[in-house]
Design a protein around this motif. Sequence first.
Motif, short mmCIF file in Angstrom:
data_model
loop_
_atom_site.label_atom_id
_atom_site.label_comp_id
_atom_site.label_asym_id
_atom_site.label_seq_id
_atom_site.Cartn_x
_atom_site.Cartn_y
_atom_site.Cartn_z
N LEU A 8 -0.24 4.17 -10.73
CA LEU A 8 0.28 4.97 -9.50
C LEU A 8 0.62 6.43 -9.94
O LEU A 8 0.99 6.56 -11.22
N CYS A 9 0.94 7.16 -9.17
CA CYS A 9 1.57 8.68 -9.73
C CYS A 9 2.86 8.53 -10.12
O CYS A 9 3.59 7.41 -9.62
N THR A 10 3.48 9.36 -10.71
CA THR A 10 4.78 9.43 -11.18
C THR A 10 5.73 9.37 -10.00
O THR A 10 6.82 8.60 -9.95
N LYS A 11 5.36 9.94 -8.91
CA LYS A 11 6.46 9.85 -7.45
C LYS A 11 6.56 8.50 -6.93
O LYS A 11 7.41 8.03 -7.06
N VAL A 12 5.53 7.82 -7.23
CA VAL A 12 5.63 6.40 -6.39
C VAL A 12 5.93 5.41 -7.15
O VAL A 12 6.46 4.25 -6.72
N SER A 13 5.51 5.41 -8.65
CA SER A 13 6.09 4.33 -9.59
C SER A 13 7.68 4.47 -9.59
O SER A 13 8.27 3.45 -9.89
N ALA A 46 0.68 -1.15 0.00
CA ALA A 46 -0.18 0.00 -0.08
C ALA A 46 1.02 1.29 -0.05
O ALA A 46 1.99 1.30 0.58
N CYS A 47 0.43 2.00 -0.75
CA CYS A 47 1.13 3.42 -0.55
C CYS A 47 1.20 4.31 0.76
O CYS A 47 0.05 4.20 0.95
N PRO A 48 2.34 4.51 1.26
CA PRO A 48 2.25 5.09 2.71
C PRO A 48 2.19 6.60 2.84
O PRO A 48 1.85 7.21 3.92
N ASP A 62 1.08 10.75 2.38
CA ASP A 62 0.10 11.70 2.81
C ASP A 62 -0.66 12.05 1.59
O ASP A 62 -0.67 13.15 1.42
N CYS A 63 -1.46 11.22 0.95
CA CYS A 63 -2.32 11.36 -0.16
C CYS A 63 -3.55 10.74 -0.13
O CYS A 63 -3.85 9.66 0.51
N PRO A 64 -4.68 11.22 -0.39
CA PRO A 64 -6.13 10.78 -0.23
C PRO A 64 -6.32 9.33 -1.08
O PRO A 64 -7.24 8.77 -0.77
N ASP A 65 -5.34 9.21 -2.23
CA ASP A 65 -5.62 7.98 -2.85
C ASP A 65 -5.33 6.58 -2.46
O ASP A 65 -5.90 5.55 -2.76
N THR A 66 -4.43 6.58 -1.38
CA THR A 66 -3.98 5.31 -0.55
C THR A 66 -4.06 4.24 -1.58
O THR A 66 -4.79 3.22 -1.38
N CYS A 67 -3.06 4.11 -2.53
CA CYS A 67 -3.15 3.22 -3.67
C CYS A 67 -2.55 1.75 -3.15
O CYS A 67 -1.70 1.72 -2.28
N ALA A 68 -3.24 0.91 -3.81
CA ALA A 68 -2.99 -0.50 -3.54
C ALA A 68 -1.88 -0.89 -4.70
O ALA A 68 -1.94 -0.71 -5.84
S1 SF4 Z 1 0.82 6.00 -5.32
FE1 SF4 Z 1 0.67 8.30 -5.84
S2 SF4 Z 1 -1.36 8.69 -6.19
FE2 SF4 Z 1 -1.22 6.69 -5.26
S3 SF4 Z 1 -1.57 7.24 -2.85
FE3 SF4 Z 1 0.79 7.21 -3.33
S4 SF4 Z 1 1.03 9.24 -3.74
FE4 SF4 Z 1 -1.27 9.15 -3.87
#
Ligand code: SF4
Length: 675
Positions: free
Chosen positions: A46-51, A10-12, A14-20
């Motif tokens: 995923l967003c660019t940051k977390v990918s 899970a993305c940790p 501080d973003c409302p999307d809390t991606c799996a």
């Molecule tokens: S992967 Fe990016 S879009 Fe998804 S919860 Fe994390 S920061 Fe937010």
Amino acid sequence: MSRVTVVRAACPHDCPDTCAMRVTVEDGVAVRVQGDPDHPTTRGALCTKVSRYTERTYHPERVLRPLKRSGPKGSGRFTPVGWDEALADIAARLREITGRDPEAILPYSYAGTMGLLQGESMDRRFFHRLGASRLDRTICASAGAEALTATYGSRIGMHLEHFAESRLILIWGSNAIASHLHFWTLAQAAKRQGARLLCIDPRRTETADKCHQHIALLPGTDGALALGMIHELIVHDWLDHDYIERHTEGWPLLRERALAWPPERAAAVCGLQAEEVRGLARDYATTRPAAIRLNYGMQRVRGGGNAVRLIAILPCLVGAWRHRAGGLLLSSSGWFSKDTAALQRPDLLAGRQPRTLNMSTVGDDLLREASPGFGPRVEALVVYNSSPVAVAPESPKVVRGFRREDLFTVVLEHFMTDTADHADYVLPATTQLEHLDVHTSYGHTYALINEPAIAPLGEARPNTQIFRDLAARMGYREACFRDTDEDLARQAFARDVDFDTLRAQGWVRLPLPEAPLADGGFPTPSGRCLIDSPGLGVPDHLPNHESVLSTPELARRYPLAMISPPARNFLNSTFVNVKSLRDIEGEPLLEMHEADAAARGIQDGQPVRVYNARGEYHCTARVGRARPGVVHGLGVWWRKLGPRGTNVNELTHQQLTDIGRAPAFYDCLVEVQPA
Ligand code: SF4
């Protein structure tokens, strides 16, 4: 042959999307992090940051051994030491201070990870047992969160997925493309079905560019805009009288107040045309279903809490909640039943009531002497999941506090941040790929698990383990300090989320109705939306601490209103040191309107000095995206990675919001000149 596994995570952040996420591991090395295609809101993206999370995890500058300061405070000079030596010395120092007064020790943490284990479990137990000062965790969202709770009874709202069916979406105070990507995908789907998208934001964001209309109000005037809208709902009788009658409390008082806010008055305060206010109210009242995606940027001003309350009342006035694609979403976190008492064990305080210090005024508090009103001088700080030297307001004072030679500072970190540079000890913490955690979300209604994908790098340890180890060194014998991370994960939820199901499925959807407030049922004592809330009364527009209208004398010296929204490729101060992301951002920028730039002889791309009475910040002017009279200092750069070792918080102040004791980051006057 190499061994390949795929681990659920899970993305940790501080973003409302809390991606799996799915983490691909080859021979013990994480090689890829992807969005889980099966998770209903992540949908594989995923967003660019977390990918690029593997780049962050395997970053050559990761702190992988405990470090002890070997130069002056803030010099960033450290010597590697063993865990035993570091833990023994830290425990000895904390014991010594505890002998005088445990309240002289202050924990400092926020949402560097949103995980319930690594963010709010063993750490809280440790500080409760110690009797340390408590921390009021206000730095981001408490104005809006407390305002929403005062109005709805909790932090609750629409299901994220249903925005795809809305016919009108007000994207209010959110650059969704940059910071709420998965909502944006749904809003785009709604748009393809004919929905109208309106963006309400001082800044012409990438999101505003792609909406049908952009309403560029002045910072801190959202409450006035809502009052102008309510005026129009009343005079055109666009009200859902039945919903108001059965599901709200206090409407006659607000009705009377809003009648004093004709569109002309609201427009004058907001820096808009009266027709924009009229048109917005008409669209909102006459389109069904209509949804509001409110986000936290707009509540970082003096009247942020009142503004959130006024906006949260709108869907009740027009009965938007009756449809599952109508209503409002600021936060969904109140739907989750975290078992906070089990995780954090406040009973370890054993009747003690330590003082509470506000994390947003850490600059002032570190510089305070002992006094009967304040209590003991802060002698020790334990910082984790946060970098206050970069992110706390009015950083000149924060830096002075952190440079106190008599302050003992321990920082749990992945990198040598601006804050870690000021530590006495830096302890290497694991990243999300290296530890177990469980997550709620504030943007959707799924609990998620994060399984460890790889072994901890170097000598890094999970926060839970570090506080377990410290507890043992302090001689704490309570059984709760021997709970494993899996024990903690099993204790995290009071209901609705079974750990074994979570582990088997990766996520669990909360059992909520599709349109949870269609027939009222607000979690307030009366079951109604509290327009008139005990202790707060009926919401009103409150002018900024600093603005042309409220402080004209100050505005003569510093005439530009500054907001400091996040740069697109950073998440607060996280990711600033990931080179590929920093390369996309380029350099710290101040966006200005062309008329404001021209009046100061400033060209696009020119170095500028941004200043007020608190300090000065050097960055590069970018002409565009700003309305006249407003500038945007994009954040939050690490101080040491920006020109002259400063960032935008050099200029922000420590005055607080009306509700929630939060910082008013976006309520700040400045002047700009060529550097
Ligand atoms: S992967 Fe990016 S879009 Fe998804 S919860 Fe994390 S920061 Fe937010």
